[in-house]
Design an enzyme around this catalytic site. Sequence first.
Site, PDB file in Angstrom:
ATOM      1  N   TYR B  94       0.799  -1.079   0.157  1.00 64.53           N
ATOM      2  CA  TYR B  94       0.019  -0.155  -0.086  1.00 64.53           C
ATOM      3  C   TYR B  94       0.926   1.236   0.060  1.00 64.53           C
ATOM      4  O   TYR B  94       1.980   1.185   0.678  1.00 64.53           O
ATOM      5  CB  TYR B  94      -0.850   0.113   1.245  1.00 64.53           C
ATOM      6  CG  TYR B  94      -2.203  -1.004   1.303  1.00 64.53           C
ATOM      7  CD1 TYR B  94      -3.283  -0.408   0.509  1.00 64.53           C
ATOM      8  CD2 TYR B  94      -1.943  -2.221   1.871  1.00 64.53           C
ATOM      9  CE1 TYR B  94      -4.482  -1.406   0.700  1.00 64.53           C
ATOM     10  CE2 TYR B  94      -3.020  -2.864   1.676  1.00 64.53           C
ATOM     11  CZ  TYR B  94      -4.192  -2.638   1.305  1.00 64.53           C
ATOM     12  OH  TYR B  94      -5.516  -3.363   1.252  1.00 64.53           O
ATOM     13  N   TYR B 133      -0.620  -9.914   0.633  1.00 65.32           N
ATOM     14  CA  TYR B 133       0.447  -9.324   1.457  1.00 65.32           C
ATOM     15  C   TYR B 133       0.420  -9.780   2.900  1.00 65.32           C
ATOM     16  O   TYR B 133      -0.546 -10.268   3.672  1.00 65.32           O
ATOM     17  CB  TYR B 133       0.557  -7.808   1.546  1.00 65.32           C
ATOM     18  CG  TYR B 133      -0.904  -7.169   2.000  1.00 65.32           C
ATOM     19  CD1 TYR B 133      -1.152  -7.201   3.569  1.00 65.32           C
ATOM     20  CD2 TYR B 133      -1.862  -6.844   1.297  1.00 65.32           C
ATOM     21  CE1 TYR B 133      -2.290  -6.450   4.022  1.00 65.32           C
ATOM     22  CE2 TYR B 133      -2.951  -6.295   1.841  1.00 65.32           C
ATOM     23  CZ  TYR B 133      -3.418  -6.006   3.037  1.00 65.32           C
ATOM     24  OH  TYR B 133      -4.309  -5.513   3.535  1.00 65.32           O
ATOM     25  N   ARG B 143      -2.839 -11.827   4.004  1.00 69.43           N
ATOM     26  CA  ARG B 143      -4.242 -11.398   3.465  1.00 69.43           C
ATOM     27  C   ARG B 143      -4.695 -11.821   1.924  1.00 69.43           C
ATOM     28  O   ARG B 143      -3.777 -11.738   1.167  1.00 69.43           O
ATOM     29  CB  ARG B 143      -4.721  -9.870   3.544  1.00 69.43           C
ATOM     30  CG  ARG B 143      -4.622  -8.970   4.753  1.00 69.43           C
ATOM     31  CD  ARG B 143      -5.660  -9.199   5.649  1.00 69.43           C
ATOM     32  NE  ARG B 143      -6.979  -9.667   4.970  1.00 69.43           N
ATOM     33  CZ  ARG B 143      -8.156  -9.137   4.742  1.00 69.43           C
ATOM     34  NH1 ARG B 143      -7.944  -7.781   4.603  1.00 69.43           N
ATOM     35  NH2 ARG B 143      -9.129  -9.590   4.490  1.00 69.43           N
ATOM     36  N   HIS B 146      -7.501  -8.511  -2.105  1.00 71.56           N
ATOM     37  CA  HIS B 146      -8.752  -7.720  -2.057  1.00 71.56           C
ATOM     38  C   HIS B 146      -8.832  -6.149  -2.421  1.00 71.56           C
ATOM     39  O   HIS B 146      -7.630  -5.586  -2.563  1.00 71.56           O
ATOM     40  CB  HIS B 146      -9.213  -7.920  -0.659  1.00 71.56           C
ATOM     41  CG  HIS B 146      -8.446  -7.109   0.513  1.00 71.56           C
ATOM     42  ND1 HIS B 146      -7.323  -7.828   0.975  1.00 71.56           N
ATOM     43  CD2 HIS B 146      -8.475  -6.054   0.938  1.00 71.56           C
ATOM     44  CE1 HIS B 146      -6.641  -6.960   1.653  1.00 71.56           C
ATOM     45  NE2 HIS B 146      -7.246  -5.762   1.736  1.00 71.56           N
ATOM     46  N   HIS B 148     -10.708  -2.570  -1.339  1.00 66.08           N
ATOM     47  CA  HIS B 148     -11.623  -1.971  -0.629  1.00 66.08           C
ATOM     48  C   HIS B 148     -12.638  -1.182  -1.038  1.00 66.08           C
ATOM     49  O   HIS B 148     -12.258  -0.289  -2.163  1.00 66.08           O
ATOM     50  CB  HIS B 148     -10.781  -0.985   0.529  1.00 66.08           C
ATOM     51  CG  HIS B 148      -9.990  -1.846   1.594  1.00 66.08           C
ATOM     52  ND1 HIS B 148     -10.350  -2.385   2.791  1.00 66.08           N
ATOM     53  CD2 HIS B 148      -8.544  -2.222   1.439  1.00 66.08           C
ATOM     54  CE1 HIS B 148      -9.364  -2.951   3.383  1.00 66.08           C
ATOM     55  NE2 HIS B 148      -8.280  -2.946   2.555  1.00 66.08           N
TER      56      HIS B 148
END
Lengths: 167, 223
Positions: B94, B133, B143, B146, B148
Amino acid sequence: MSTPSQTVGPYLSIGLTWDSGPYVVSPDAPGAVWLRGEIRDGAGEVVQDALVETWQAGPSGEFHTAGFRGFGRCPTDDDGRWAIRTLKPGALSGQAPHIAVTVFARGLLHRVYTRLYFADEPANESDPVLATVPATRRPTLIAARTGDGYRFDITLQGPDETVFFAV
Amino acid sequence: MSAHPPLLSPGYKSTILRAPSEAPLLLAQSMTELTGPVLGEGPVAAADADLTLGQGGEAQGQRIVVHGQVRDADGRPVRNTLLEVWQANAAGRYLHKWDRHDAPLDPHFTGLGRTLTDADGHYRFVTVKPGAYPWGNHPNAWRPAHIHFSVFGQAFTQRLVTQMYFPDDPLFRYDPIYHSVPEFARDRLVAAFDLTATVELWALGFRFDIVLSGASATPMETR
């Protein structure tokens, strides 16, 4: 068949931060106040990765008033604090002036919903929503008057837990 | 039976100190709940629906088109509502100061997108498939890939933040956030591969429909 909610995760500010988010009205709007608060968890620690959103009527008590967005959004900072610049809403038929407040955060799998009422409003005494809240917990919904507006702290869990509503 | 996860889902450690301990109080819905912000086109530009063209170049990774329809519980399309997305890049990183995962940042991947649904409740954006990640929740915690999603709906009660997952992810069975949702509703978080949305020689397509709760409760006020 509702789509399930999921947490915003720790990096919510990537997608949900707007420069204008905290400004329901411009900083110099006549009568504008700051709503300020901090968010704490069940251990009393500040929550640095939360987001507060607010929705409210305008000063006339009407929603969707021309020129008044009614919506505020502010992430918490490193001290767990948020601040939103707005106008105090008018009374709504049968209800004391109030602002809807919803909180998102890492670790909240669904947003929580509460209401902010104003300490200097006699109409609180007869508000039908406040009347449903046990007297001992009612203070968690009342924002205190400060020098430049109101203070509304939110506690997610524990002895001072804010009252949240199912909506 | 609610499709939403319980706030206290101890497998996901961050819920333990953040989930309220008291049950939420019932609230007769009034105009405060039955209305919601109409944010319009002010905050959204057409380019905001493409996450792959940051800083004058093209993002790395598997380019994808994600599209779908936003409806309410009665099946009505939710039109002109703001949809915001954010995600990790193709390497699983991110663009955020707290993300210390040792994977490369991509200067051409913006990581966030915004769009409004059209008159039929449809939306579409272009991005890259995010990478999985690691996170610190439990040993070998990764995770699933995905994206958000944040959607407003037409009433404050319809406000939804969720995550879209990809079909057949081997990490589903280990992920406590995905598992926080009741089993019967988990599939609703998984996009469908959609060949009709695939763009020849350019991008794969996925469809993710979003159903918001109803907004038809009786108002407490008279007007």
